[in-house]
Design an enzyme around this catalytic site. Structure first.
Site, mmCIF file in Angstrom:
data_model
loop_
_atom_site.group_PDB
_atom_site.id
_atom_site.type_symbol
_atom_site.label_atom_id
_atom_site.label_comp_id
_atom_site.label_asym_id
_atom_site.label_seq_id
_atom_site.Cartn_x
_atom_site.Cartn_y
_atom_site.Cartn_z
ATOM 1 N N HIS A 236 -3.656 7.366 3.738
ATOM 2 C CA HIS A 236 -2.307 6.958 3.340
ATOM 3 C C HIS A 236 -2.349 6.358 1.945
ATOM 4 C CE1 HIS A 236 0.994 3.773 3.277
ATOM 5 N NE2 HIS A 236 1.617 4.938 3.235
ATOM 6 N N SER A 237 -1.423 6.771 1.095
ATOM 7 C CA SER A 237 -1.297 6.228 -0.252
ATOM 8 C C SER A 237 -2.626 6.347 -1.001
ATOM 9 C CB SER A 237 -0.802 4.783 -0.169
ATOM 10 O OG SER A 237 -0.480 4.268 -1.441
ATOM 11 N N MET A 238 -3.152 5.249 -1.545
ATOM 12 C CA MET A 238 -4.391 5.310 -2.318
ATOM 13 C C MET A 238 -5.598 5.657 -1.456
ATOM 14 S SD MET A 238 -3.556 4.792 -5.459
ATOM 15 C CE MET A 238 -5.052 4.338 -6.325
#
Length: 905
Positions: free
Chosen positions: A173-175
Site C-alpha cells: 500500500h502506498s510507499m
C-alpha cells in the site's frame, strides 16, 4: 501600513487569486463522488502473532517487526509453527499500520472456509513503526533490506512441508509498493522470491512531494533499474489507483511505465475494476470490500492445483489479473476455456427474424434457445448487440456454424461479453464472424427470478455520434450537445479533441421517457482507450445526470484513439447529451498536477521582492515596503522566458553537451514534459498563485513581527534608546556553536528551527527601536535621530522579508524534523540527515543577520552585487526546484549569505 502600500486594484487581484485557488482546492478535496466502498468486517476477533526474528536482525532493525494475521480457531492453530498455506506479505505505506492487513486477511480467511480450506493464504504484515517515508526518504533503503530479511524468514516457516512455498506474493500500500519494487535493486536479492506484486495507491512515477534528495535518489534507482532491466524482469505486477477520491496520491503517479519488453505489468484505476466500480481514497483502498473481494478472487484463481501455491506461469497470472481487474466476462476464470459448447438436452428452439428483440423471462419451466439467422442481417447491418440482466456466470450466447434452425454445438461467445453493474453485454462486428450462420441466445429454466434479454442489429454509423468538446477558454459559457432520437440500446459518443490533463468538462445527460411505469436503469461509461481509468455512472431514468470528465493520464502523442462516452440506454427513452467546459475543474487539475510546485513559485516571488528591497537600499539608501516592491518586481516575464529559452536550447545537441559538461541537473520543465504534465500557461498561473501567496504570507509575517514587537515593548519598557549598534554581541559566538552542536548531534532541521525562533524573537528589538525612535522624533529636531528612526524602519522591513524567506526554509525542512521526533525513542541522531549541511552554514549566517541593520550595510561594496543575485536565483528555483523542492532552501540561502557578508565587505 502594509495594506496602505497596496493599491485597490492590486488588492482586488490578490483577492481574485485567492478565490481561484480556493476553487481549485475545492475540486481536489471535495469535487468527487461520495465514498461508495462497503466496509469490510471481521467475523472473529483479529489477532496479530509476532514472528520472532533472529537476534542480529532484531538488533539491526529495532523499530521494525513482522506479524502473522489470524482470527479465531485459525489464529490458535497457527500459533504452533510451521505453516501450511500460501504466504502473502502486506507492506504498509507512509504512516501506515501493520494492522491494515486485517481487511484482506479476513476476506481471504472466509473464502478459504467456503472451500473447506482446500487452499488457504497466510497473511503476514510488516510493522514499519508508521514511519513517514513520504516525507523523509532516508529510511526507504532500510525498509527495503528489512523486507528482504522478512521474506527469507517467512519461507523458513514452511520448511519440511509437502507443498512448501519458494516465493511469496506481496501487496504494497502506498510507499510499501515502491519498497517492494526496490527489492529487485538489492545486490543479493533473488527475483524468484516474489511470485506476484500488487500495489495499491503507490506513486510509482515520482514522489508526491520531493522533499529531500533521498526520496528522489531512491525513485531514480528503482525506476532506472526497472527500465534498464525490463527484459529480465519477469515479475507480474499490478498497480491499482484510487481515482479522484485519492487526493494524496493522484492516479497518474501510480501507472507503471509501459515498457516494450515488460508486458507483465498492469495499471488500473479502481473505478474501472469490474465488480468494484468505485473510486477510493488513500486509506479506504485497503479496506474497500468491493476491491478486496476482487483481489481475493484473483488470488484463489492464481493457485496451481499441483503445487498448491501461486502459479509460476506468467501467462496465467496475467490472464487472471486481466479477467478480474480489466475486463470481466461474467464467467468464472478458466485457464483454457472450452470454445465449443454442447447445446443439447430438452429445450425449445425459437427462431427470431426481427432486427430488434426483447424477451422478459419469468418462471421459465423449459430451457429456450433463441436463434438469429445472420445471413440477411449482414446485408443491412454491421454489428449486433445483446444484453442480459441475469448476472450469473453461465454461458448465455453462442454462434452456430452452417446451421439451419438449430445446432448441437456452438461457439461460446460469452467469453467476449463484458460485465457491467446491472447487465452483461456483448457487441459483435458481423464481418468478423463470417463463418457463423446463427447467433443463439440461451435462456435457462428458472423459478422465481425475472430478467430481461435484449438483442438488436444496427449500423455502426447510427450508433457512433461525434461530439467535439468545448474550448478550454470558453469558461463554461458555451456548450455543445447531441440528441439521441433513435430507440437504440447502445450508443458511442465520440468525445473529439479530448486528451489532455488540463481539460475538464461537465457532461449532462437528460433522459425523457414515455409510457414507462417501472424504474429503468441506464449506464453511462466514460471509456479512455489509452489507459484503464474508465468510470461508470448508473442513472435511474427519466433523470438529469451530471458526469465529470477529466483525465489521470494524457493521451500519448502516437495514440489516435478517441475517448468515448458509452451509453447503455433504454429504447423507451430519449437522451440529450450536453458538454461544457468546467473552469473550476480545470483549476482543480492545475492544483492536482502542479500544486506541489507552489512553494517554488512562492519563494521565487519573495526572492524577487527581496532583491528589489536590497537594490532600493543601494540606490536610495532606504528599503521599500515589501508589498510595494513585490508588486513592482514579482513579474512572470522576469522568470518564465529564461526557463522556456533554456528548455528550447536543450533541444540542440551542442547546448546539451555543454550543459552536461557543466554537470547541471536536468531541467524540471523537461521532467514534467516527460510525465505529460506541461499545461499551456500553467507556469503563469502558478506564478500568479505564488505571488498571491507571497503577498498574504508577507502580510502575516509583518503583522506577526509588529505584534511581537508590541509585546516585547510592553514587557521590557526600555528607559532610553541604545547609543550604538553592535553587529556581533558577546554571546553570539557561543550561541552559534551551541546550535551547530545541536544540529550535529540530533537533527539539522531541529537546529534550523531553533535558529529561526532566535531570529524571529530577536527581530522585535528592531521594531521596538523603530517605534521608540519614531515617538522620540516627534519631540526632537535633531537630524541624526530622524535618520535613526528611518534606518530602524528600513531594518524592520528588511528583517520581515528575511523572516518570510526563513519561514519557507523551516517549512521545507520540517518533514525530516517530524520524522526525527517520531522516532526519537529509537534514534537520537537522524541518519542520514538531509538538512545537516544547510544547518551548519545557515546558523552563523542568521546569527549575523539577526544583528544586521540597514545602516551598517548600505555603504557595503558587496550590496549592489547582492541585490542582483535574487533574480537569477528566482529563475533557478523555477528551473530546478519546482519538481525538486529540497533544492529551494539552497537557492534561498545564497542571497542571505551575501546579505550577511555585506557587514564585512
Amino acid at each position: 501600513m502594509f495594506l496602505q502600500s497596496v493599491s485597490f486594484w492590486n488588492l482586488a487581484f490578490y483577492a481574485l487569486m485567492v478565490f481561484m485557488a480556493t476553487l481549485g482546492l475545492w475540486d481536489v478535496f471535495f469535487g468527487f463522488e461520495e465514498n461508495k466502498c462497503s466496509m469490510s468486517y471481521m467475523f472473529e476477533y483479529p489477532e496479530y502473532q509476532k514472528i520472532e526474528l533472529p537476534k542480529k536482525l532484531a538488533k539491526r532493525y529495532p523499530a521494525y517487526e513482522l506479524y502473522l494475521y489470524g482470527e479465531g480457531s485459525y489464529a490458535e492453530e497457527h500459533k504452533i509453527l510451521p505453516l501450511t498455506g500460501i504466504p502473502v506479505l502486506f507492506l504498509p505505506g507512509n504512516a501506515g499500520s501493520y494492522k491494515q492487513v486485517r481487511s484482506i486477511g479476513s476476506i481471504a480467511l472466509r473464502k478459504a472456509e467456503d472451500i473447506d480450506f482446500k487452499y488457504h493464504f497466510d497473511f503476514f504484515s510488516v510493522n514499519f513503526n508508521e514511519e513517514l517515508v513520504a516525507l523523509y526518504g532516508g529510511s526507504l533503503q532500510r525498509q527495503t533490506k528489512f523486507v528482504h530479511e522478512c521474506i527469507k524468514t517467512i519461507l523458513k516457516l514452511y520448511k519440511g512441508q509437502e507443498f512448501a512455498p519458494k516465493s511469496v506474493a506481496i501487496i504494497g500500500h502506498s510507499m510499501g509498493g515502491l519498497v517492494a519494487r526496490a527489492l529487485l535493486t538489492l545486490k543479493n536479492f533473488k527475483q524468484d522470491l516474489i511470485n506476484l506484486l500488487i500495489t495499491q495507491a503507490t506513486p510509482h512515477v515520482a514522489p508526491v512531494m520531493p522533499l529531500d534528495r533521498f526520496i528522489t535518489d531512491f525513485y531514480m534507482t528503482v525506476n532506472n533499474y526497472w527500465i534498464l532491466n525490463a527484459r529480465h524482469i519477469n515479475l507480474t505486477t499490478l498497480s491499482v489507483a484510487g481515482g479522484f477520491r485519492d487526493y494524496q496520491v493522484r492516479s497518474g503517479l501510480t501507472f507503471l511505465p509501459k515498457l516494450s519488453h515488460h508486458t507483465s505489468a498492469l495499471s488500473v484505476v479502481s473505478s474501472a475494476v469490474p465488480k468494484t466500480w468505485v473510486s477510493t481514497d488513500h486509506l479506504s483502498i485497503v479496506w474497500c470490500k468491493q476491491l478486496q473481494l476482487t483481489t481475493i478472487r484473483a488470488f484463489f484463481d492464481l493457485i496451481d492445483a499441483d503445487t498448491k501455491q501461486i502459479t509460476q506461469n506468467p501467462k496465467k497470472k496475467l490472464s487472471v489479473l486481466n479477467h478480474h481487474f480489466i475486463r470481466h466476462p461474467s464467467k468464472h476464470f478458466e485457464e483454457n476455456p472450452a470454445i465449443i459448447s454442447d447445446l443439447t438436452g430438452t429445450s425449445m428452439w425459437v427462431p427470431v427474424k426481427v432486427s430488434k428483440w426483447t424477451y422478459v423471462a419469468y418462471n421459465e419451466s423449459d430451457k429456450i434457445y433463441f436463434t438469429f439467422p445472420l445471413e440477411n442481417h449482414r446485408k443491412i447491418y454491421t454489428h449486433v448487440y445483446c444484453q442480459s440482466t441475469m448476472l450469473d456466470t453461465n454461458s448465455w450466447i453462442f454462434g452456430c456454424i452452417n446451421s439451419t434452425s438449430m445446432c448441437r454445438q456452438g461457439i461460446d461467445l460469452s467469453w467476449k461479453a463484458e460485465l457491467l453493474p446491472t447487465i452483461k453485454s456483448l457487441t459483435l462486428r458481423l464481418q468478423d464472424y463470417l463463418s457463423l450462420s446463427h447467433l443463439v441466445v440461451y435462456v435457462p429454466s428458472i423459478h422465481g427470478s425475472k430478467f430481461v434479454v435484449d438483442c438488436e442489429f444496427f449500423k455502426k454509423e447510427t450508433r457512433s455520434i461525434q461530439l467535439p468538446v468545448t474550448h478550454l477558454f470558453s469558461f463554461g459559457l458555451s456548450s455543445r450537445k447531441v440528441i439521441l432520437n433513435t430507440s437504440g440500446l447502445f450508443y458511442n459518443i465520440e468525445l473529439l479533441n479530448f486528451g489532455q490533463i488540463y481539460q475538464a468538462f461537465k457532461i449532462n445527460v437528460v433522459s425523457k421517457c414515455s409510457g414507462v411505469k417501472e424504474e429503468i436503469t441506464s449506464i453511462y461509461k466514460v471509456h479512455i482507450p489509452w489507459s484503464y481509468e474508465d468510470s461508470l455512472t448508473i442513472a435511474q431514468v427519466p433523470s438529469s445526470t451530471e458526469i465529470s470528465l477529466k483525465l489521470h493520464i494524457a493521451q500519448p502523442e502516437n495514440d489516435s484513439h478517441v475517448a468515448l462516452l458509452k451509453m447503455y440506454t433504454s429504447s423507451d427513452c430519449q437522451y440529450e447529451v450536453t458538454v461544457k467546459t468546467s473552469f473550476s475543474q480545470i483549476l482543480g487539475q492545475v492544483v492536482r498536477f502542479h500544486g506541489g510546485a507552489l512553494p517554488a513559485y512562492v519563494t521565487s516571488s519573495i526572492l524577487l521582492a527581496y532583491g528589489g528591497q536590497l537594490y532600493s537600499l543601494f540606490s536610495t539608501g532606504h528599503c521599500l515596503e515589501y508589498a510595494t516592491v513585490l508588486d513592482k518586481e514579482a513579474k512572470p516575464y522576469k522568470v518564465d522566458p529564461f526557463v522556456i529559452m533554456i528548455k528550447f536550447l536543450l533541444g540542440y545537441k551542442w547546448f546539451k553537451e555543454l550543459w552536461d559538461v557543466l554537470m547541471l541537473p536536468e531541467l524540471d520543465a523537461i521532467v514534467l514534459t516527460s510525465q505529460s504534465m506541461c499545461f499551456p500557461l500553467v507556469s503563469l498561473i502558478l506564478f500568479l498563485f505564488g505571488t498571491c501567496t507571497a503577498y498574504w504570507g508577507g502580510l502575516l509575517s509583518f503583522t506577526s513581527v509588529r505584534l511581537l514587537s508590541s509585546l516585547w515593548l510592553a514587557l521590557k519598557r526600555p528607559s532610553e534608546l541604545p547609543k550604538d549598534i553592535k553587529m556581533i554581541s558577546a554571546d553570539l559566538p557561543f550561541l552559534t556553536i551551541v546550535l551547530i552542536i545541536v544540529g550535529w548531534t540530533t537533527c539539522g532541521a531541529f537546529a534550523i528551527l531553533l535558529t529561526y525562533l532566535y531570529y524571529v524573537f530577536k527581530n522585535p528589538k528592531h521594531s521596538r527601536r523603530s517605534e521608540k525612535k519614531s515617538n522620540h522624533h516627534k519631540d526632537s529636531t535633531v537630524h541624526h535621530l530622524r535618520l535613526s528612526a528611518s534606518d530602524a524602519e528600513d531594518s524592520l522591513r528588511m528583517h520581515s522579508t528575511v523572516i518570510n524567506l526563513l519561514t519557507w526554509i523551516v517549512l521545507l525542512s520540517m518533514p525530516s524534523l517530524i520524522y526525527w521526533l517520531k522516532n526519537l525513542r529509537y534514534y537520537f541522531k537522524l541518519n542520514p540527515d538531509p538538512c545537516k549541511p544547510l544547518a551548519f552554514i545557515l546558523i552563523p549566517t542568521m546569527a549575523v543577520l539577526g544583528n544586521t541593520h540597514t545602516v551598517s550595510i548600505r555603504s557595503s561594496k558587496l550590496l549592489k552585487t547582492t541585490s542582483q543575485f535574487p533574480l537569477p536565483l528566482a529563475i533557478g528555483i523555477i528551473a530546478f526546484g519546482s519538481a525538486h523542492l529540497y533544492r529551494v532552501p539552497c537557492f534561498i540561502f545564497i542571497p542571505l549569505l551575501l546579505h550577511a557578508l555585506c557587514n564585512f565587505i
